[in-house]
Motif scaffolding. Structure first.
Motif, mmCIF file in Angstrom:
data_model
loop_
_atom_site.group_PDB
_atom_site.id
_atom_site.type_symbol
_atom_site.label_atom_id
_atom_site.label_comp_id
_atom_site.label_asym_id
_atom_site.label_seq_id
_atom_site.Cartn_x
_atom_site.Cartn_y
_atom_site.Cartn_z
ATOM 1 N N ILE A 1 -1.079 -4.962 -9.898
ATOM 2 C CA ILE A 1 -0.144 -3.952 -9.428
ATOM 3 C C ILE A 1 0.276 -4.341 -8.021
ATOM 4 N N VAL A 2 1.577 -4.316 -7.731
ATOM 5 C CA VAL A 2 2.074 -4.782 -6.436
ATOM 6 C C VAL A 2 3.040 -3.754 -5.843
ATOM 7 N N GLY A 3 3.393 -3.989 -4.585
ATOM 8 C CA GLY A 3 4.428 -3.207 -3.919
ATOM 9 C C GLY A 3 4.082 -1.743 -3.748
ATOM 10 N N GLN A 4 5.100 -0.890 -3.890
ATOM 11 C CA GLN A 4 4.922 0.542 -3.698
ATOM 12 C C GLN A 4 3.961 1.135 -4.732
ATOM 13 N N ASP A 5 3.965 0.591 -5.952
ATOM 14 C CA ASP A 5 3.011 1.068 -6.956
ATOM 15 C C ASP A 5 1.578 0.820 -6.494
ATOM 16 N N ALA A 6 1.346 -0.342 -5.862
ATOM 17 C CA ALA A 6 0.007 -0.660 -5.363
ATOM 18 C C ALA A 6 -0.405 0.308 -4.260
ATOM 19 N N LYS A 7 0.522 0.669 -3.359
ATOM 20 C CA LYS A 7 0.195 1.630 -2.305
ATOM 21 C C LYS A 7 -0.179 2.987 -2.899
ATOM 22 N N LYS A 8 0.575 3.411 -3.901
ATOM 23 C CA LYS A 8 0.301 4.697 -4.545
ATOM 24 C C LYS A 8 -1.078 4.689 -5.191
ATOM 25 N N VAL A 9 -1.407 3.612 -5.892
ATOM 26 C CA VAL A 9 -2.708 3.525 -6.562
ATOM 27 C C VAL A 9 -3.832 3.429 -5.535
ATOM 28 N N ALA A 10 -3.626 2.655 -4.458
ATOM 29 C CA ALA A 10 -4.659 2.508 -3.428
ATOM 30 C C ALA A 10 -4.990 3.856 -2.798
ATOM 31 N N GLN A 11 -3.987 4.643 -2.544
ATOM 32 C CA GLN A 11 -4.232 5.954 -1.941
ATOM 33 C C GLN A 11 -4.913 6.903 -2.929
ATOM 34 N N ALA A 12 -4.608 6.778 -4.226
ATOM 35 C CA ALA A 12 -5.310 7.571 -5.238
ATOM 36 C C ALA A 12 -6.769 7.142 -5.329
ATOM 37 N N ILE A 13 -7.024 5.838 -5.221
ATOM 38 C CA ILE A 13 -8.392 5.320 -5.231
ATOM 39 C C ILE A 13 -9.189 5.917 -4.068
ATOM 40 N N ALA A 14 -8.589 5.939 -2.887
ATOM 41 C CA ALA A 14 -9.292 6.435 -1.703
ATOM 42 C C ALA A 14 -9.631 7.913 -1.813
ATOM 43 N N ARG A 15 -8.822 8.679 -2.545
ATOM 44 C CA ARG A 15 -9.064 10.118 -2.675
ATOM 45 C C ARG A 15 -9.992 10.470 -3.825
ATOM 46 N N GLY A 16 -10.222 9.508 -4.745
ATOM 47 C CA GLY A 16 -10.908 9.834 -5.993
ATOM 48 C C GLY A 16 -12.393 9.542 -5.993
ATOM 49 N N ASN A 17 -13.002 9.860 -7.130
ATOM 50 C CA ASN A 17 -14.422 9.613 -7.355
ATOM 51 C C ASN A 17 -14.673 8.569 -8.438
ATOM 52 N N ASN A 18 -13.772 8.489 -9.406
ATOM 53 C CA ASN A 18 -13.991 7.612 -10.548
ATOM 54 C C ASN A 18 -12.649 7.092 -11.046
ATOM 55 N N LEU A 19 -12.620 5.803 -11.353
ATOM 56 C CA LEU A 19 -11.418 5.170 -11.896
ATOM 57 C C LEU A 19 -11.735 4.601 -13.262
ATOM 58 N N GLN A 20 -10.822 4.793 -14.191
ATOM 59 C CA GLN A 20 -11.004 4.269 -15.538
ATOM 60 C C GLN A 20 -9.736 3.557 -15.971
ATOM 61 N N VAL A 21 -9.903 2.378 -16.558
ATOM 62 C CA VAL A 21 -8.785 1.640 -17.127
ATOM 63 C C VAL A 21 -8.945 1.669 -18.640
ATOM 64 N N LEU A 22 -7.905 2.143 -19.322
ATOM 65 C CA LEU A 22 -7.950 2.333 -20.770
ATOM 66 C C LEU A 22 -6.917 1.459 -21.448
#
Length: 366
Positions: free
Chosen positions: A115-136
């Motif tokens: 994931i790159v660019g603005q999508d990567a920034k959005k995901v990175a900030q969601a990662i920082a706020r979250g507790n658990n990440l799952q890829v399905l």
């Protein structure tokens, strides 16, 4: 060459050689924040890597780490990568605490999900706020599950190292200031390597070298010493000799010698002489206060690059690697990677990189 690739190897003709830094390398450190490791190299590029949760020894839901990579320039590159065995899955969905944060194709290659660019920034900030990440997968197959404990601190560390704290570009520590990229330094190493030649010491000469080395009492079981030609100039020949110096279940140690041969004056019979190879900074494994030891050493003869890859355990999810270029008098570090936690972080973090350039004399003799 290390298993993670030398992106340090720029080769071109350099004139003159003066003014090129020969400072001792200072690889960056690795920091651990709960279930994430993070580090940066001397060029300002930083990487955060997820780890298996500290309180768990189970790999049941873990198929590989997620990494966040960011360069330090104003027009930086930000990438989020997921290292998984994608098999025949062609799409993924990424959820943080049950909420969809990204979806896209799974591709063939080293990084099936990137994931790159603005999508990567959005995901990175969601990662920082979250507790658990799952890829399905497309049918809700679990591709990997990641603990986000410590992710916010790891990304904040990147903000701090890249001088982004309080600026609009920060991932975590946002502010209103304009970002000014920090000054970084990627050394350029001049190399003076001799012209092609095939001469190497014979077996008897290597045996004598072993008997006079500090490794003679460290050789158990099957041992294998290696010799590589390093070229010739003005009737002199040079060779690299790697002597076996101890081994374990998955790490095989060796020490390096540089041999030089000069043709005899009258009878034409010359003799090899040897000295321990010099390094601007020794390999991380067993090099402090004794003869530098390389682990699982490899040699790339065309550009004369010597590499060491020491695994902390058989899984290869922790350890150190270094790659050095021969500059004509010593081995100079051009790449170092490390992972200090043995918790599934197969994507090691680069802590040092340099470029190298061939001199006119080297280029004309090859």
């Amino acid at each position: 060459m290390s298993p993670h690739g030398i992106f340090a190897g720029l080769i071109f003709m350099l004139t003159p050689l003066a003014g090129v830094s020969a400072a001792v390398p200072q690889p960056g450190e690795i920091k651990t924040f709960k279930d994430w490791a993070v580090g940066c190299d001397n060029g300002g590029t930083c990487k955060a890597v997820s780890l298996i949760p500290d309180q768990s020894d189970s790999f049941d839901d873990w198929q590989g780490p997620i990494t966040v990579v960011r360069t330090a320039e104003t027009n930086e590159i930000l990438k989020i990568r997921v290292l998984i065995e994608a098999l025949d899955i062609d799409r993924y969905r990424m959820k943080v605490d049950g909420q969809l944060v990204d979806t896209g194709p799974v591709v063939k290659g080293d990084y099936p999900i990137e994931i790159v660019g603005q999508d990567a920034k959005k995901v990175a900030q969601a990662i920082a706020r979250g507790n658990n990440l799952q890829v399905l997968g497309p049918n809700d197959e679990n591709l990997t599950q990641i603990s986000l404990a410590g992710s916010s601190a790891a990304l904040r560390y990147i903000d701090a190292k890249q001088k982004r704290v309080g600026t609009k570009t920060a991932l975590i520590a946002k502010g209103r200031r304009q970002f000014s990229a920090p000054v970084t330094s990627i050394p350029l190493i001049p190399v003076d390597q001799w012209g092609d030649a095939d001469r190497v010491p014979d077996t008897a000469e290597i045996v004598e070298l072993v008997e006079n080395s500090s490794c003679k009492d460290e050789r158990f079981g099957v041992v294998e010493d290696q010799a590589y030609a390093m070229g010739a100039r003005a009737g002199n020949y040079r060779a690299l000799v790697l002597i076996s110096c101890g081994s374990g279940a998955y790490n095989f140690s060796s020490t390096a010698f540089i041999g030089e041969y000069q043709d005899g004056d009258d009878d034409g019979v010359g003799k090899w002489s040897f000295e321990s190879a010099k390094f601007d900074i020794p390999p991380a494994w067993g090099g402090d206060g004794r003869t530098p030891l390389l682990v699982n050493a490899s040699w790339q003869g065309q550009d004369q690059i010597l590499s060491s890859f020491a695994k902390g355990r058989g899984l290869g999810d922790c350890g150190n690697s270094e790659s050095y270029v021969w500059d004509g008098t010593m081995f100079r570090l051009i790449e170092a990677t490390s992972m200090t936690e043995c918790r599934g972080g197969y994507e090691w973090i680069t802590t040092w990189r340099a470029q190298y350039a061939k001199s006119e004399e080297t280029a004309s003799s090859n």
